[in-house]
Design a protein around this motif. Structure first.
Motif, PDB file in Angstrom:
ATOM      1  N   UNK A  53     -26.155 -11.579 -23.014  1.00  0.00           N
ATOM      2  CA  UNK A  53     -24.769 -11.997 -22.797  1.00  0.00           C
ATOM      3  C   UNK A  53     -24.057 -12.454 -24.064  1.00  0.00           C
ATOM      4  N   UNK A  54     -24.745 -12.508 -25.185  1.00  0.00           N
ATOM      5  CA  UNK A  54     -24.097 -12.815 -26.468  1.00  0.00           C
ATOM      6  C   UNK A  54     -23.836 -11.546 -27.272  1.00  0.00           C
ATOM      7  N   UNK A  55     -24.203 -10.395 -26.721  1.00  0.00           N
ATOM      8  CA  UNK A  55     -24.031  -9.119 -27.395  1.00  0.00           C
ATOM      9  C   UNK A  55     -22.536  -8.831 -27.584  1.00  0.00           C
ATOM     10  N   UNK A  86     -27.985 -20.922 -24.391  1.00  0.00           N
ATOM     11  CA  UNK A  86     -28.412 -19.702 -25.061  1.00  0.00           C
ATOM     12  C   UNK A  86     -27.251 -18.763 -25.386  1.00  0.00           C
ATOM     13  N   UNK A  87     -26.188 -18.794 -24.597  1.00  0.00           N
ATOM     14  CA  UNK A  87     -25.099 -17.821 -24.754  1.00  0.00           C
ATOM     15  C   UNK A  87     -23.728 -18.481 -24.908  1.00  0.00           C
ATOM     16  N   UNK A  88     -23.496 -19.224 -26.002  1.00  0.00           N
ATOM     17  CA  UNK A  88     -22.185 -19.866 -26.174  1.00  0.00           C
ATOM     18  C   UNK A  88     -21.034 -18.865 -26.264  1.00  0.00           C
ATOM     19  N   UNK A  89     -21.293 -17.661 -26.764  1.00  0.00           N
ATOM     20  CA  UNK A  89     -20.221 -16.648 -26.825  1.00  0.00           C
ATOM     21  C   UNK A  89     -19.792 -16.228 -25.418  1.00  0.00           C
ATOM     22  N   UNK A  90     -20.757 -16.096 -24.512  1.00  0.00           N
ATOM     23  CA  UNK A  90     -20.406 -15.752 -23.137  1.00  0.00           C
ATOM     24  C   UNK A  90     -19.651 -16.909 -22.485  1.00  0.00           C
ATOM     25  N   UNK A  91     -20.034 -18.137 -22.787  1.00  0.00           N
ATOM     26  CA  UNK A  91     -19.325 -19.301 -22.243  1.00  0.00           C
ATOM     27  C   UNK A  91     -17.863 -19.266 -22.694  1.00  0.00           C
ATOM     28  N   UNK A  92     -17.623 -18.924 -23.958  1.00  0.00           N
ATOM     29  CA  UNK A  92     -16.241 -18.781 -24.447  1.00  0.00           C
ATOM     30  C   UNK A  92     -15.529 -17.644 -23.721  1.00  0.00           C
TER      31      UNK A  92
END
Length: 174
Positions: A53-55, A86-92
């Motif tokens: 999910x950070x891809x 684990x996935x701060x980019x997905x959280x954003x």
């Protein structure tokens, strides 16, 4: 006349039985669902920590997919803390696209009794694909299979009915 989504040649239905193959199949299924999926995507996992999910490529495809009439239905066991870590980019991404995300948490006991095999994760893009993650090293993919889709959808909906709202797009503090 609407054109059916194109399935990449390297994405074949069937079973994979190694961790790397399962990881790659998950990534390919998520990318296809985000780039060619319809109005709704349904994802279920115990915590989504092992998902890609950070891809950046996936997040870009999800960004393009996230139109107001679309819905991403997420189900995680208990809470989304592992995903947040684990996935701060997905959280954003989730904060930016709150209008399309419905996130709920379920009790792991709701995955079903152990007398019948139950997937630990699911990616469902109605009319396109059904991916079932049985273990970290075992996954099965069905493409445009109405029977597989109906069974996965019924199972997903049953768990969702017993779940509770979770993973708010923002946290309010005092």
């Amino acid at each position: 006349m609407s054109q059916e989504p194109l399935i990449p040649e390297n994405l074949q239905p069937g079973l994979v039985e190694t961790v790397e193959e399962a990881r790659q199949l998950l990534r390919q299924a998520l990318l296809l669902a985000a780039s060619q999926g319809g109005r709704e995507l349904c994802w279920l996992d115990t915590d989504f920590a092992a998902w890609p999910l950070s891809d950046p490529e996936l997040l870009d495809a999800l960004h393009r997919w996230a139109l107001p009439h679309r819905r991403l239905r997420l189900l995680a066991a208990l809470d989304y803390e592992a995903l947040r870590r684990v996935h701060p980019r997905f959280v954003q991404w989730r904060q930016l696209h709150d209008h399309v995300v419905q996130a709920r948490a379920f009790d792991p006991a709701d995955l079903g009794d152990r007398s019948t095999p139950t997937p630990q994760g699911v990616v469902l893009a109605p009319g396109l694909l059904t991916l079932k993650l049985w273990t970290p090293a075992r996954a099965s993919l069905a493409l445009r299979d109405a029977r597989e889709e109906a069974m996965a959808r019924e199972w997903f909906d049953a768990i969702e009915q017993r779940s509770a709202d979770s993973f708010a797009s923002s946290t309010l503090g005092l």
